[in-house]
Design a protein around this motif. Structure first.
Motif, PDB file in Angstrom:
ATOM      1  N   ARG A 186       0.813  -1.305   0.050  1.00 40.51           N
ATOM      2  CA  ARG A 186       0.259   0.117  -0.010  1.00 40.51           C
ATOM      3  C   ARG A 186       0.796   1.262  -0.148  1.00 40.51           C
ATOM      4  NH1 ARG A 186      -0.862   2.110   5.070  1.00 40.51           N
ATOM      5  NH2 ARG A 186      -0.409   0.585   7.110  1.00 40.51           N
ATOM      6  N   ALA A 187       2.277   1.198   0.394  1.00 39.48           N
ATOM      7  CA  ALA A 187       2.998   2.367   0.534  1.00 39.48           C
ATOM      8  C   ALA A 187       3.458   2.846  -0.798  1.00 39.48           C
ATOM      9  CB  ALA A 187       4.165   1.950   1.292  1.00 39.48           C
ATOM     10  N   ARG A 188       2.995   2.067  -2.154  1.00 41.67           N
ATOM     11  CA  ARG A 188       3.467   2.432  -3.136  1.00 41.67           C
ATOM     12  C   ARG A 188       2.489   2.877  -4.192  1.00 41.67           C
ATOM     13  NH1 ARG A 188       3.980  -3.557  -6.040  1.00 41.67           N
ATOM     14  NH2 ARG A 188       1.755  -4.071  -5.923  1.00 41.67           N
ATOM     15  N   LEU A 189       1.155   3.187  -3.380  1.00 44.97           N
ATOM     16  CA  LEU A 189      -0.015   3.459  -4.143  1.00 44.97           C
ATOM     17  C   LEU A 189      -0.516   4.872  -3.563  1.00 44.97           C
ATOM     18  CD1 LEU A 189      -2.033   0.185  -4.272  1.00 44.97           C
ATOM     19  CD2 LEU A 189      -0.808   1.444  -6.361  1.00 44.97           C
ATOM     20  N   ASP A 248      -7.944  12.765  -3.298  1.00 44.03           N
ATOM     21  CA  ASP A 248      -6.841  13.029  -2.394  1.00 44.03           C
ATOM     22  C   ASP A 248      -7.235  14.504  -1.831  1.00 44.03           C
ATOM     23  OD1 ASP A 248      -4.747  13.581  -0.874  1.00 44.03           O
ATOM     24  OD2 ASP A 248      -3.101  13.174  -2.459  1.00 44.03           O
ATOM     25  N   PHE A 249      -7.322  14.770  -0.516  1.00 46.58           N
ATOM     26  CA  PHE A 249      -8.193  15.658   0.127  1.00 46.58           C
ATOM     27  C   PHE A 249      -6.754  16.290   0.843  1.00 46.58           C
ATOM     28  CE2 PHE A 249     -11.983  13.077   0.342  1.00 46.58           C
ATOM     29  CZ  PHE A 249     -12.614  13.610  -0.260  1.00 46.58           C
ATOM     30  N   GLY A 250      -5.590  15.946   0.309  1.00 51.81           N
ATOM     31  CA  GLY A 250      -4.479  16.754   0.790  1.00 51.81           C
ATOM     32  C   GLY A 250      -4.033  16.336   2.335  1.00 51.81           C
ATOM     33  N   GLY A 251      -3.162  17.397   3.026  1.00 51.03           N
ATOM     34  CA  GLY A 251      -2.934  17.256   4.386  1.00 51.03           C
ATOM     35  C   GLY A 251      -1.759  16.347   4.238  1.00 51.03           C
ATOM     36  N   ARG A 252      -0.891  16.469   5.548  1.00 50.49           N
ATOM     37  CA  ARG A 252      -0.031  15.636   5.874  1.00 50.49           C
ATOM     38  C   ARG A 252      -0.151  14.112   5.976  1.00 50.49           C
ATOM     39  NH1 ARG A 252       3.285  14.273  10.109  1.00 50.49           N
ATOM     40  NH2 ARG A 252       5.618  14.207   9.636  1.00 50.49           N
ATOM     41  N   ARG A 253       0.354  13.221   5.397  1.00 51.17           N
ATOM     42  CA  ARG A 253       0.213  11.945   5.634  1.00 51.17           C
ATOM     43  C   ARG A 253       1.638  11.409   6.532  1.00 51.17           C
ATOM     44  NH1 ARG A 253      -3.167   8.597   2.228  1.00 51.17           N
ATOM     45  NH2 ARG A 253      -4.555   9.899   1.257  1.00 51.17           N
ATOM     46  N   ARG A 254       1.251  10.463   7.375  1.00 49.80           N
ATOM     47  CA  ARG A 254       2.093  10.044   8.324  1.00 49.80           C
ATOM     48  C   ARG A 254       3.068   9.306   7.682  1.00 49.80           C
ATOM     49  NH1 ARG A 254      -0.703   8.509  13.830  1.00 49.80           N
ATOM     50  NH2 ARG A 254      -2.142   7.538  12.143  1.00 49.80           N
ATOM     51  N   VAL A 255       2.595   8.259   6.758  1.00 47.76           N
ATOM     52  CA  VAL A 255       3.118   7.198   6.068  1.00 47.76           C
ATOM     53  C   VAL A 255       2.832   7.442   4.692  1.00 47.76           C
ATOM     54  CG1 VAL A 255       2.851   5.546   8.171  1.00 47.76           C
ATOM     55  CG2 VAL A 255       0.937   5.720   6.134  1.00 47.76           C
ATOM     56  N   GLU A 276      -8.267   3.632   3.674  1.00 49.43           N
ATOM     57  CA  GLU A 276      -8.250   3.880   2.168  1.00 49.43           C
ATOM     58  C   GLU A 276      -8.227   2.528   1.274  1.00 49.43           C
ATOM     59  OE1 GLU A 276      -6.732   8.099   1.303  1.00 49.43           O
ATOM     60  OE2 GLU A 276      -5.195   6.592   1.568  1.00 49.43           O
ATOM     61  N   VAL A 277      -7.515   1.721   1.864  1.00 47.30           N
ATOM     62  CA  VAL A 277      -7.503   0.091   1.385  1.00 47.30           C
ATOM     63  C   VAL A 277      -8.808  -0.570   1.685  1.00 47.30           C
ATOM     64  CG1 VAL A 277      -6.216  -1.986   1.610  1.00 47.30           C
ATOM     65  CG2 VAL A 277      -4.997   0.123   1.568  1.00 47.30           C
ATOM     66  N   ALA A 278      -9.135  -0.312   2.826  1.00 46.08           N
ATOM     67  CA  ALA A 278     -10.438  -1.121   3.020  1.00 46.08           C
ATOM     68  C   ALA A 278     -11.692  -0.578   2.466  1.00 46.08           C
ATOM     69  CB  ALA A 278     -10.439  -0.886   4.726  1.00 46.08           C
ATOM     70  N   LEU A 279     -11.508   0.692   2.402  1.00 47.88           N
ATOM     71  CA  LEU A 279     -12.632   1.216   1.273  1.00 47.88           C
ATOM     72  C   LEU A 279     -12.638   0.737  -0.066  1.00 47.88           C
ATOM     73  CD1 LEU A 279     -15.026   3.362   0.961  1.00 47.88           C
ATOM     74  CD2 LEU A 279     -13.312   4.783   0.232  1.00 47.88           C
ATOM     75  N   VAL A 280     -11.641   0.660  -0.663  1.00 46.62           N
ATOM     76  CA  VAL A 280     -11.568   0.113  -2.042  1.00 46.62           C
ATOM     77  C   VAL A 280     -11.819  -1.558  -2.174  1.00 46.62           C
ATOM     78  CG1 VAL A 280      -9.957  -0.109  -3.977  1.00 46.62           C
ATOM     79  CG2 VAL A 280     -10.104   1.897  -2.672  1.00 46.62           C
ATOM     80  N   ALA A 281     -11.306  -2.165  -1.024  1.00 44.17           N
ATOM     81  CA  ALA A 281     -11.312  -3.477  -1.096  1.00 44.17           C
ATOM     82  C   ALA A 281     -12.813  -4.158  -0.521  1.00 44.17           C
ATOM     83  CB  ALA A 281     -10.532  -4.140   0.139  1.00 44.17           C
TER      84      ALA A 281
END
Length: 300
Positions: free
Chosen positions: A27-30, A39-46, A53-58
């Motif tokens: 998931r880090a590569r997507l 993408d609502f912007g904002g700082r992502r910790r990872v 987001e993975v759960a939503l798409v899955a």
């Protein structure tokens, strides 16, 4: 190695780590844009996608996905795995690897585990006779650990630097040669790509055969002795070894731009036959003919 119902503690622990790290690195590569999310912007910790987001798409609850990413694969259904495969855009090798990890993680809760038969240490005489008749095609047969089980004459000559670097150790192991062998950097003209592919093949085999003590020992040896291997192993990339290109510099005939095809030996489970070739009329084709005429019989 356990012969009973439960997975040994140390393997179970490693499996949980492998599942967590595999899913985390995928998931880090997507990005949200790549999976069709705003993408609502904002700082992502990872880097990459968030778990939710993975759960939503899955198509599953965040809690369920988080449980799986923490390495708890008990009772995970095929529909869940397919949802994750779709969400993380896994390729064929990655999908198979995820299934292997989850299948093994579930063995402790299922019926008594049946151990796989030992991998063959040699091929049957008629298989050796077959590859020996392929006089103008370099052929090697290897197992999932990249041990060279046998070759024909031209295959032995093509990989002579590996045999010479491993003169005191049999079987020759191509992963050990890539990372520890003298002259590997000169032999493999695209060493970086070869190194990545080698680790990805070993990582795939580790998912298929987590109880293979010889494989675990090989990985431990390479990780201890080679920083490059350790970094690549942590990437959790996997690869199915079927077809590709191999660019090498042979000490006798110079640069060779080879293609190869891998064929599983149905009669020898766990073994892969690799046949190398070149385009007709090419410089590499001419060089292979010279090498075939120069080669002398050797034992593996």
């Amino acid at each position: 190695m356990s012969t009973g119902r439960d997975i040994p503690h140390e393997i179970k622990h490693d499996l949980r780590d492998d599942i967590r790290e595999f899913l985390t690195t995928r998931r880090a590569r997507l990005t949200p844009e790549q999976v069709g999310l705003p993408d609502f912007g904002g700082r992502r910790r990872v880097p990459g996608l968030r778990r939710e987001e993975v759960a939503l798409v899955a198509g599953m609850s965040v809690e369920y996905y988080v449980r799986l990413e923490r390495g708890n694969a008990t009772g995970v259904s095929e529909s869940v795995l397919e949802g994750i495969t779709r969400a993380l855009q896994l390729d064929e090798a990655e999908r198979a690897h995820l299934y292997d990890l989850v299948r093994t993680a579930n063995q402790g809760a299922g019926p008594r585990r049946r151990l796989a038969p030992p991998r063959p240490a040699r091929v049957r005489p008629n298989v050796q006779q077959l590859i020996d008749t392929m006089e103008n095609v370099p052929v090697i047969v290897q197992n999932g650990r990249l041990d060279v089980i046998t070759t024909n004459r031209l295959g032995r000559e093509l990989f002579s630097p590996a045999f010479e670097a491993s003169s005191e150790q049999r079987p020759v192991n191509l992963a050990r040669f890539v990372f520890l062998g003298a002259g590997a950097g000169q032999f493999f003209r695209d060493w970086d790509d070869t190194a990545r592919q080698t680790v990805a093949i070993l990582r795939t085999e580790a998912g298929r055969a987590p109880y293979d003590r010889e494989l675990s020992d090989l990985v431990g040896e390479l990780a201890t002795r080679c920083d490059a291997f350790r970094v690549l192993w942590a990437s959790h990339d996997v690869r199915i070894h079927q077809t590709g290109k191999k660019n090498v510099h042979h000490p006798v005939v110079g640069d060779l731009d080879l293609t190869y095809e891998g064929m599983a030996l149905a009669s020898e489970p766990g073994l892969l036959l690799l046949a190398y070739g070149a385009a007709p009329g090419s410089a590499t084709g001419d060089a292979l003919r010279v090498l075939a005429s120069w080669a002398v019989p050797h034992g593996v």
